[in-house]
Design a protein around this motif. Structure first.
Motif, mmCIF file in Angstrom:
data_model
loop_
_atom_site.group_PDB
_atom_site.id
_atom_site.type_symbol
_atom_site.label_atom_id
_atom_site.label_comp_id
_atom_site.label_asym_id
_atom_site.label_seq_id
_atom_site.Cartn_x
_atom_site.Cartn_y
_atom_site.Cartn_z
ATOM 1 N N UNK A 59 1.820 -68.875 6.881
ATOM 2 C CA UNK A 59 1.455 -68.682 8.285
ATOM 3 C C UNK A 59 2.480 -67.802 9.004
ATOM 4 N N UNK A 60 3.758 -68.061 8.736
ATOM 5 C CA UNK A 60 4.808 -67.283 9.411
ATOM 6 C C UNK A 60 4.748 -65.816 9.001
ATOM 7 N N UNK A 61 4.517 -65.561 7.732
ATOM 8 C CA UNK A 61 4.428 -64.164 7.270
ATOM 9 C C UNK A 61 3.276 -63.447 7.950
ATOM 10 N N UNK A 62 2.144 -64.114 8.027
ATOM 11 C CA UNK A 62 0.997 -63.469 8.678
ATOM 12 C C UNK A 62 1.287 -63.190 10.151
ATOM 13 N N UNK A 63 2.011 -64.100 10.783
ATOM 14 C CA UNK A 63 2.335 -63.888 12.199
ATOM 15 C C UNK A 63 3.255 -62.675 12.356
ATOM 16 N N UNK A 64 4.242 -62.544 11.476
ATOM 17 C CA UNK A 64 5.157 -61.389 11.566
ATOM 18 C C UNK A 64 4.365 -60.099 11.386
ATOM 19 N N UNK A 65 3.497 -60.069 10.400
ATOM 20 C CA UNK A 65 2.698 -58.867 10.150
ATOM 21 C C UNK A 65 1.813 -58.548 11.360
ATOM 22 N N UNK A 66 1.205 -59.597 11.928
ATOM 23 C CA UNK A 66 0.328 -59.377 13.085
ATOM 24 C C UNK A 66 1.124 -58.926 14.308
ATOM 25 N N UNK A 67 2.403 -59.291 14.370
ATOM 26 C CA UNK A 67 3.218 -58.945 15.544
ATOM 27 C C UNK A 67 3.834 -57.555 15.437
ATOM 28 N N UNK A 68 3.782 -56.934 14.278
ATOM 29 C CA UNK A 68 4.479 -55.649 14.087
ATOM 30 C C UNK A 68 4.146 -54.603 15.152
ATOM 31 N N UNK A 69 2.894 -54.479 15.591
ATOM 32 C CA UNK A 69 2.621 -53.462 16.623
ATOM 33 C C UNK A 69 3.378 -53.706 17.925
ATOM 34 N N UNK A 79 13.110 -59.985 18.209
ATOM 35 C CA UNK A 79 14.190 -60.029 17.215
ATOM 36 C C UNK A 79 14.487 -58.633 16.671
ATOM 37 N N UNK A 80 15.741 -58.433 16.216
ATOM 38 C CA UNK A 80 16.097 -57.123 15.669
ATOM 39 C C UNK A 80 15.449 -56.946 14.298
ATOM 40 N N UNK A 81 15.401 -55.708 13.795
ATOM 41 C CA UNK A 81 14.665 -55.444 12.547
ATOM 42 C C UNK A 81 15.117 -56.305 11.361
ATOM 43 N N UNK A 82 16.427 -56.568 11.265
ATOM 44 C CA UNK A 82 16.902 -57.382 10.136
ATOM 45 C C UNK A 82 16.357 -58.807 10.244
ATOM 46 N N UNK A 83 16.309 -59.338 11.458
ATOM 47 C CA UNK A 83 15.783 -60.692 11.641
ATOM 48 C C UNK A 83 14.277 -60.742 11.383
ATOM 49 N N UNK A 84 13.576 -59.686 11.802
ATOM 50 C CA UNK A 84 12.137 -59.638 11.522
ATOM 51 C C UNK A 84 11.908 -59.667 10.016
ATOM 52 N N UNK A 85 12.688 -58.871 9.287
ATOM 53 C CA UNK A 85 12.535 -58.821 7.825
ATOM 54 C C UNK A 85 12.840 -60.181 7.206
#
Ligand SMILES: [Zn+2]
Lengths: 205, 282
Positions: free
Chosen positions: A91-101, A76-82
């Motif tokens: 759970x979703x927030x933790x997944x986004x943070x874990x996926x950042x790399x 997803x593009x940066x705006x969608x990630x945010x």
């Protein structure tokens, strides 16, 4: 470390595996369509999968790995990630943070998410925020992240690259000693792990 | 005594309440989205609230060994405020999330046309998302409100056996029961039921499809009334199995219709053993 589709396959039921196959196909579609995907109020199919991963996979840990893999695949593009972070469940927030790399975000786009997670008081989110992506934090923010872990009971082992970055960090050492002194003055125990991190800061100094 | 409180607004409660609830046997709860006492003036204000019901509150509850789920909706009172109604367009993004086990609280407050619209639209959202619905009955003009509610449910594409009608009492239980919906009773000081009246209703109508909740919120309320009902039932001669049915199996069966109940509130062991957050990170 990204859990691959092959690795996930071994820990999911037949039904969950069938679901994951089609979820990843949806995420592939989203990556191919890029900005030409559904717009406005239409929810992209892969995002519905991202939301439903917990109940579809059964096992909470597998569900988190699935969410990270879906993010990695859909790109997803940066705006969608945010947005996925800001309007996400715990759970979703933790997944986004874990996926950042694994996502194509610049530090200017990724760091605010990590900073938000570190402001929270959810220890699970804090633990995720000090993962590998926290390497991009500046010295001040990183030291406060380590201190917050000790303060909230997140084991320092959750901090990615701790031994390297804490090595000889005199300012972190000072912060830890002050924190320990405050605890001792209050007659309260110094958190497990503080001595270990303090020893790291004294090395090579 | 294991207890599932199917209607409690933990946002308005302290951690002391979580502790006391766990000590009383509460192991699971559902927090319906509702009015906060202070009017909201923008849809974003709802979204922040929904986020908290899906993130912060489940975390807080898990620390005390309680599984937290929620129901999401535009509440009847604020359905009358045009500044709030756009949140209906945001609901589909939220109703797909894990942890959402029904659409609710919906229903009537003052029985206005705006409330008609919001109720019908949200029953339809429930049907479209394979979710049951938590429908409250109004505080004022309750019997007329119940009848109108049941009419709207009958006109919707949501089957009545996927609807929990809440805040029932002696005057509304009979008609609600005949409709085939699930029956919710709020045991709440002064304005709703008390445990002895609840026992009398259970004697007359039996425990089938009956759910009992504390509906505790920011008002003069008590998060332990579920336990009081369990004890009053035992004192009145109901069996342990009857109590378990009303206080655990019935709510599990109703919210289980969502396919999204996860009743293990366990936290990662490493974090759980640590000095986890209490009162802002102490
Ligand atoms: Zn309520």
């Amino acid at each position: 470390m990204l859990t691959t589709h092959e690795e996930l396959r071994t820990c999911l039921s037949t039904k969950a595996n069938a679901w994951l196959d089609s979820a990843l196909a949806d995420a592939d579609d989203a990556a191919r369509q890029g900005p030409n995907g559904p717009s406005g109020r239409d929810i992209p199919r892969w995002e519905l999968r991202f939301a439903a991963a917990g109940r579809e996979c059964g096992d909470p840990q597998a569900a988190q790995a699935v969410r990270v893999l879906l993010l990695h695949t859909a790109r997803p593009n940066p705006a969608d990630v945010a947005r996925l972070y800001a309007r996400g469940t715990g759970d979703e927030r933790r997944a986004v943070v874990a996926a950042l790399p694994y996502l194509p975000l610049t530090p200017a786009e990724g760091v605010p998410l990590i900073e938000d997670a570190l402001r929270s008081n959810d220890v699970r989110l804090i633990a995720a925020a000090v993962g590998p992506y926290a390497a991009v934090l500046d010295a001040h923010a990183w030291r406060h992240a380590v201190l917050k872990c000790l303060f909230t009971g997140v084991p320092p082992a959750a901090v990615a690259g701790l031994a390297d970055r804490a090595l000889g960090d005199a300012e972190l050492g000072r912060m830890l000693r002050d924190f320990a002194a405050e605890r001792t003055a209050a007659g309260r125990p110094v958190p497990d792990g503080l001595t270990h991190v303090l020893a790291l800061t004294a090395k090579g100094a | 005594m294991r207890i599932f409180d199917p209607h409690i607004h933990m946002t308005s409660r302290t951690t002391d309440d979580y502790q006391a609830m766990h000590a009383a046997g509460v192991r699971a709860l559902v927090e319906p989205a509702f009015w906060l006492g202070q009017p909201r003036t923008a849809p974003e204000s709802f979204l922040d609230y929904f986020d908290s019901l899906l993130g912060w509150e489940p975390f807080r509850a898990a620390q005390y060994g309680i599984a937290h789920h929620c129901t999401l909706a535009l509440n009847p009172k604020e359905a009358n405020d045009p500044r709030c109604t756009p949140v209906l367009e945001e609901l589909p993004r939220y109703l797909v999330k894990d942890g959402v086990v029904a659409v609710g609280e919906i229903g009537y407050d003052s029985m206005t046309p705006a409330e008609d619209t919001a109720l019908a639209a949200q029953l339809d959202l429930a049907a479209g998302h394979s979710l049951p619905a938590l429908v409250h009955t109004p505080h004022r003009d309750k019997l007329a409100g119940l009848r109108r509610t049941l009419d709207v449910v009958a006109e919707s594409r949501l089957p009545v056996d996927r609807v929990l009608v809440d805040h029932l009492n002696e005057t509304t239980v009979k008609e609600a029961r005949e409709s085939g919906c699930w029956l919710g009773f709020s045991v709440y000081p002064d304005t709703k039921m008390d445990e002895h009246r609840m026992v009398a209703v259970l004697r007359e109508y039996g425990p089938e499809r009956v759910l009992v909740n504390s509906a505790a919120d920011w008002g003069n309320s008590d998060p332990l009334t579920t336990r009081k009902v369990g004890e009053a039932m035992l004192a009145a001669g109901f069996s342990e199995d009857d109590v378990d049915r009303v206080l655990w199996r019935n709510p599990v069966a109703f919210f289980g219709l969502s396919g999204r109940l996860a009743l293990d509130p366990a936290m990662p062991e490493a974090l759980h053993e640590g000095n986890s957050i209490l009162r802002g990170g102490e």
